[in-house]
Design a protein around this motif. Structure first.
Motif, PDB file in Angstrom:
ATOM      1  N   ASP A 171       0.830  -1.217   0.000  1.00 38.54           N
ATOM      2  CA  ASP A 171       0.000   0.000   0.000  1.00 38.54           C
ATOM      3  C   ASP A 171       0.853   1.250   0.000  1.00 38.54           C
ATOM      4  O   ASP A 171       0.593   2.202  -0.734  1.00 38.54           O
ATOM      5  N   TYR A 172       1.901   1.242   0.828  1.00 40.50           N
ATOM      6  CA  TYR A 172       2.761   2.417   0.868  1.00 40.50           C
ATOM      7  C   TYR A 172       3.525   2.584  -0.444  1.00 40.50           C
ATOM      8  O   TYR A 172       3.768   3.699  -0.904  1.00 40.50           O
ATOM      9  N   GLY A 173       3.873   1.449  -1.033  1.00 41.24           N
ATOM     10  CA  GLY A 173       4.545   1.530  -2.321  1.00 41.24           C
ATOM     11  C   GLY A 173       3.672   2.164  -3.370  1.00 41.24           C
ATOM     12  O   GLY A 173       4.120   2.975  -4.182  1.00 41.24           O
ATOM     13  N   ARG A 174       2.400   1.767  -3.361  1.00 34.74           N
ATOM     14  CA  ARG A 174       1.470   2.360  -4.324  1.00 34.74           C
ATOM     15  C   ARG A 174       1.292   3.857  -4.064  1.00 34.74           C
ATOM     16  O   ARG A 174       1.160   4.654  -4.978  1.00 34.74           O
ATOM     17  N   THR A 175       1.276   4.211  -2.779  1.00 31.50           N
ATOM     18  CA  THR A 175       1.138   5.630  -2.444  1.00 31.50           C
ATOM     19  C   THR A 175       2.308   6.430  -2.977  1.00 31.50           C
ATOM     20  O   THR A 175       2.160   7.521  -3.541  1.00 31.50           O
ATOM     21  N   VAL A 176       3.495   5.858  -2.804  1.00 27.53           N
ATOM     22  CA  VAL A 176       4.694   6.537  -3.313  1.00 27.53           C
ATOM     23  C   VAL A 176       4.633   6.658  -4.828  1.00 27.53           C
ATOM     24  O   VAL A 176       4.888   7.709  -5.409  1.00 27.53           O
ATOM     25  N   LEU A 177       4.262   5.539  -5.469  1.00 29.66           N
ATOM     26  CA  LEU A 177       4.187   5.561  -6.927  1.00 29.66           C
ATOM     27  C   LEU A 177       3.116   6.518  -7.420  1.00 29.66           C
ATOM     28  O   LEU A 177       3.258   7.147  -8.462  1.00 29.66           O
ATOM     29  N   ALA A 178       2.039   6.625  -6.654  1.00 30.07           N
ATOM     30  CA  ALA A 178       0.955   7.516  -7.058  1.00 30.07           C
ATOM     31  C   ALA A 178       1.403   8.962  -7.083  1.00 30.07           C
ATOM     32  O   ALA A 178       0.814   9.803  -7.751  1.00 30.07           O
ATOM     33  N   GLN A 179       2.471   9.260  -6.310  1.00 24.04           N
ATOM     34  CA  GLN A 179       2.991  10.619  -6.286  1.00 24.04           C
ATOM     35  C   GLN A 179       3.970  10.866  -7.430  1.00 24.04           C
ATOM     36  O   GLN A 179       4.425  11.979  -7.630  1.00 24.04           O
ATOM     37  N   ARG A 235      -4.144   2.260 -15.844  1.00 26.54           N
ATOM     38  CA  ARG A 235      -2.825   1.639 -15.911  1.00 26.54           C
ATOM     39  C   ARG A 235      -1.967   2.346 -14.863  1.00 26.54           C
ATOM     40  O   ARG A 235      -1.786   3.570 -14.941  1.00 26.54           O
ATOM     41  N   TYR A 236      -1.493   1.614 -13.868  1.00 26.14           N
ATOM     42  CA  TYR A 236      -0.757   2.266 -12.790  1.00 26.14           C
ATOM     43  C   TYR A 236       0.358   1.358 -12.263  1.00 26.14           C
ATOM     44  O   TYR A 236       0.348   0.144 -12.466  1.00 26.14           O
ATOM     45  N   GLY A 237       1.303   1.993 -11.569  1.00 30.31           N
ATOM     46  CA  GLY A 237       2.430   1.265 -11.010  1.00 30.31           C
ATOM     47  C   GLY A 237       2.134   0.807  -9.591  1.00 30.31           C
ATOM     48  O   GLY A 237       1.359   1.422  -8.871  1.00 30.31           O
ATOM     49  N   SER A 238       2.752  -0.286  -9.196  1.00 34.43           N
ATOM     50  CA  SER A 238       2.622  -0.782  -7.826  1.00 34.43           C
ATOM     51  C   SER A 238       3.912  -1.500  -7.448  1.00 34.43           C
ATOM     52  O   SER A 238       4.782  -1.732  -8.279  1.00 34.43           O
ATOM     53  N   ILE A 239       4.042  -1.814  -6.149  1.00 33.26           N
ATOM     54  CA  ILE A 239       5.230  -2.524  -5.666  1.00 33.26           C
ATOM     55  C   ILE A 239       4.825  -3.911  -5.205  1.00 33.26           C
ATOM     56  O   ILE A 239       3.870  -4.059  -4.429  1.00 33.26           O
ATOM     57  N   ASN A 240       5.539  -4.904  -5.686  1.00 36.05           N
ATOM     58  CA  ASN A 240       5.213  -6.276  -5.279  1.00 36.05           C
ATOM     59  C   ASN A 240       5.882  -6.620  -3.956  1.00 36.05           C
ATOM     60  O   ASN A 240       6.521  -5.775  -3.320  1.00 36.05           O
ATOM     61  N   GLN A 267       3.910  -2.885 -13.316  1.00 35.39           N
ATOM     62  CA  GLN A 267       2.772  -2.167 -13.891  1.00 35.39           C
ATOM     63  C   GLN A 267       1.526  -3.037 -13.843  1.00 35.39           C
ATOM     64  O   GLN A 267       1.564  -4.212 -14.212  1.00 35.39           O
ATOM     65  N   VAL A 268       0.430  -2.452 -13.395  1.00 34.50           N
ATOM     66  CA  VAL A 268      -0.839  -3.158 -13.309  1.00 34.50           C
ATOM     67  C   VAL A 268      -1.837  -2.461 -14.222  1.00 34.50           C
ATOM     68  O   VAL A 268      -1.931  -1.226 -14.235  1.00 34.50           O
ATOM     69  N   THR A 269      -2.566  -3.233 -14.998  1.00 34.88           N
ATOM     70  CA  THR A 269      -3.542  -2.666 -15.944  1.00 34.88           C
ATOM     71  C   THR A 269      -4.935  -3.207 -15.657  1.00 34.88           C
ATOM     72  O   THR A 269      -5.122  -4.424 -15.529  1.00 34.88           O
ATOM     73  N   ARG A 270      -5.883  -2.308 -15.544  1.00 36.73           N
ATOM     74  CA  ARG A 270      -7.288  -2.688 -15.457  1.00 36.73           C
ATOM     75  C   ARG A 270      -7.950  -2.233 -16.749  1.00 36.73           C
ATOM     76  O   ARG A 270      -8.063  -1.039 -17.018  1.00 36.73           O
ATOM     77  N   ASP A 271      -8.359  -3.157 -17.572  1.00 45.46           N
ATOM     78  CA  ASP A 271      -8.883  -2.838 -18.885  1.00 45.46           C
ATOM     79  C   ASP A 271     -10.188  -2.030 -18.813  1.00 45.46           C
ATOM     80  O   ASP A 271     -10.975  -2.188 -17.874  1.00 45.46           O
ATOM     81  N   ALA A 272     -10.390  -1.196 -19.824  1.00 45.93           N
ATOM     82  CA  ALA A 272     -11.639  -0.435 -19.925  1.00 45.93           C
ATOM     83  C   ALA A 272     -12.780  -1.373 -20.323  1.00 45.93           C
ATOM     84  O   ALA A 272     -12.570  -2.397 -20.973  1.00 45.93           O
TER      85      ALA A 272
END
Length: 645
Positions: free
Chosen positions: A33-41, A201-206, A213-218
């Motif tokens: 979660d924190y990784g995603r927060t960092v990436l979101a910035q 399409r957004y980045g995350s930390i495993n 990179q994680v993709t949620r299709d339209a």
């Protein structure tokens, strides 16, 4: 002192040890979660994947509203500035292909060297995009040079397009630039069906703290299959255009329906607009650019909204004599009226305290039975019929026929209409209401009521959509016919169809007869408020074949551009011309002989009536007038001038 220092050291060590354990626990439990927060910035971590708005088609699959891919040009300064062999060639290519200011581009990327996403130009065409891609391929595949183009990519979006421009504009409506919101027509009413869900399409930390990179299709929108026949719609709009080139009006509207299930096969009105550029008010010729320039901002907004508004569902009018068969139907159903009843028309009636209400034929029609009252469209006879059945029956059946209430058609902004309350209805109100004056309805209300009367008594909800399809083409929902109630019996329906067939057959001026075909119909001419302005809405309801109707059509012309608006048979003329074009397309075969005698009745001159036609002999004409006597019931002086048919 040494003991104190040792104790302090131990305490600090314990605190640091505790912090280390806490960070470890937090990192294990919430690191992602924190990784995603960092990436979101980070500016590069997320972008939207657009959906395709669902298409709108006619009943046969012809696409009426579609999507065209457009492209946003994206700059990635972190890549462009990473190598001088990339920076120069990339900026040069952008300036060469698109005419951008190279110095401005260089300043932008140097001021944002760590950014990964700058949208520099929006919604460019595929052709324009391909120009840069070709240059990129040319440079990057040249192994003899170190130069490379990189850090530029194109983000796909979708632009709503309407292949037939203004065709069926009232029905279709239009969508916002990004396809998320529809305005007017089916685009608005079925917006939740047509609009999809954008992807991300957004980045995350495993778990290993590696970026991924994680993709949620339209999810694309569903397709709306309408009840409209695009060829029939084209015929209708072409005839409206021809009418407006010859005569014109404030508004001309036509609707074609299947009376046996409520499907709308065509619906159009003038003025129209271009769905690809709905703000352009000059398209139909209703306004000139000079007129538009002279308007205030509020006036332009009001004018624009009037053009976008669907006259058939969103405007009320007084129906005039098209309401007469409904008055008669109410009496027949309640048993207070027999088809053999007769009435003497002497040109009008003197109403106690309310002046004289004239028939359109001031010399009178003489003795008429109920069928004759429809054939001659006699106001005098209808007033007697109205009094005979009484206000209780009259007011009971108006809602049964759906008058004054929304029909439930699947289009936005449908109006209600205005009816007279039974408690407030006077004898003069009943008299004028009986032949279609002094109450307001919409065109779609009258059309739905007529469909029920001619199909044997079944009132179906009018609708413009047949089914909903998934993006893959499978059926999500079928829009079956919806029976709301029964309005009249088979016997009443048969009688009215026979009477309205006789009306068309016995017309001599401005005939709607088409050789070989049984066409039933009823004229309508209503004097608009304020009566002193002498403005009229003329209409004609018709159906084919008269004995077993498969198609119903209603024409309404609001304020034709002629001096004497109530005369000339403009609605019947347009109806005739429409059937002449429509019947061959529908593959309806003639059921009558086409003799020479019938052929002489098919001319449809668009001309002003001569003097003889204005002396009350023409059901669509206006007769000379006597002054009304008194206005104790609150009607304007001159209200009943000109025996309105």
């Amino acid at each position: 002192m040494k003991q104190k220092l040792a104790l302090t050291f131990i305490l600090v060590a314990l605190v640091l040890f505790g912090l280390a354990i806490a960070v470890g626990i937090i990192g294990k439990q919430k690191g992602g979660d924190y990784g995603r927060t960092v990436l979101a910035q980070q500016t590069y971590t997320a972008d939207t994947i657009p959906f395709k708005r669902g298409e709108i088609t006619d009943r046969n699959g012809t696409v009426l509203a579609a999507n065209e891919a457009v492209y946003n040009l994206i700059l990635d300064p972190s890549v462009i500035t990473a190598d001088e062999n990339i920076t120069g060639p990339t900026l040069d290519a952008l300036a060469e292909c698109y005419g951008y200011d190279r110095a401005e581009l260089e300043k932008l990327i140097n001021e944002n060297p760590n950014k990964r996403y700058i949208r520099y130009e929006k919604r460019m065409s595929e052709e324009k995009r391909d120009k840069f891609l070709a240059k990129e391929t040319e440079i990057n595949e040249n192994l003899k040079i170190k130069d490379k183009i990189d850090g530029v990519w194109f983000e796909t979006e979708y632009k709503r397009i309407y292949p037939y421009s203004s065709l069926a504009c009232d029905l279709i409506g239009f969508a916002s630039e990004d396809g998320s919101l529809g305005s007017y027509g089916m685009e608005q009413y079925y917006n939740d069906t047509l609009a999809g869900v954008p992807g991300r399409r957004y980045g995350s930390i495993n778990e290993d703290s590696d970026a991924e990179q994680v993709t949620r299709d339209a999810v694309d929108g569903n397709t709306v299959v309408s009840t409209i026949d695009v060829n029939l719609q084209s015929i209708v709009e072409n005839q409206i255009k021809l009418f407006n080139e010859k005569i014109g009006s404030k508004n001309t509207a036509v609707i074609v329906m299947n009376p046996n299930n409520g499907e709308v096969l065509a619906m159009a009105s003038y003025p129209y607009f271009d769905l690809n550029n709905p703000s352009d008010m000059t398209v139909s010729g209703y306004y000139t650019q000079e007129q538009i320039d002279a308007m205030s901002e509020d006036e332009r907004t009001d004018a624009q909204n009037e053009i976008w508004k669907n006259f058939i569902t969103q405007t009320t009018y007084e129906p005039g004599s098209t309401a007469k068969p409904l008055t008669i139907a109410a009496g027949l159903e309640e048993g207070s009226l027999k088809t053999t009843d007769t009435y003497m028309c002497d040109g009008g009636e003197d109403i106690a305290g309310g002046g004289r209400i004239n028939c359109h034929k001031l010399s009178g029609h003489g003795q008429l039975d109920v069928k004759g009252a429809i054939v001659e469209s006699c106001n005098d006879a209808l007033m007697h019929i109205g009094w005979q059945i009484g206000k209780d029956t009259f007011c009971k059946y108006q809602p049964i026929f759906g008058l004054g209430d929304r029909t439930g058609i699947d289009l936005p902004g449908e109006e209600y209409g205005i009816l007279k309350n039974k408690e407030d209805m006077s004898d003069i109100d009943l008299a004028t209401n009986s032949f279609g004056q002094n109450f307001n309805v919409t065109v779609i209300q009258m059309a739905a009521a007529y469909c029920s009367v001619i199909n044997g008594g079944s009132y179906y909800t009018p609708h413009v959509v047949r089914e909903i399809l998934s993006p893959e083409g499978s059926v999500v929902e079928s829009k079956e016919k919806t029976l709301v109630r029964e309005t009249v019996s088979e016997s009443t329906s048969d009688f009215l169809k026979t009477a309205m067939l006789a009306m068309v057959d016995e017309q001599t001026t401005y005939s709607t007869v088409v050789p070989g075909y049984e066409i039933g119909g009823k004229t309508g001419t209503a004097e608009k408020q304020p009566r002193s302005e002498k403005k009229y809405a003329v209409s004609f309801c018709s159906f084919v074949p008269a004995s077993n109707p498969e198609y119903f059509m209603m024409v309404v012309i609001d304020e034709p551009n002629v001096e004497n608006q109530s005369a000339g048979g403009h609605a019947t003329t347009l109806t005739h011309d429409l059937w002449v074009d429509i019947l061959p397309y529908l593959n309806l075969f003639p059921t009558r002989s086409t003799g020479e005698e019938e052929e002489t009745t098919t001319e449809s001159p668009l001309q002003e009536p001569n003097e003889a036609e204005t002396q009350g002999e023409n059901p669509e004409g206006e007769a000379p007038q006597e002054e009304p006597r008194g206005d104790e019931n609150g009607y304007e002086a001159g209200m009943f001038q000109g025996g309105i048919e």
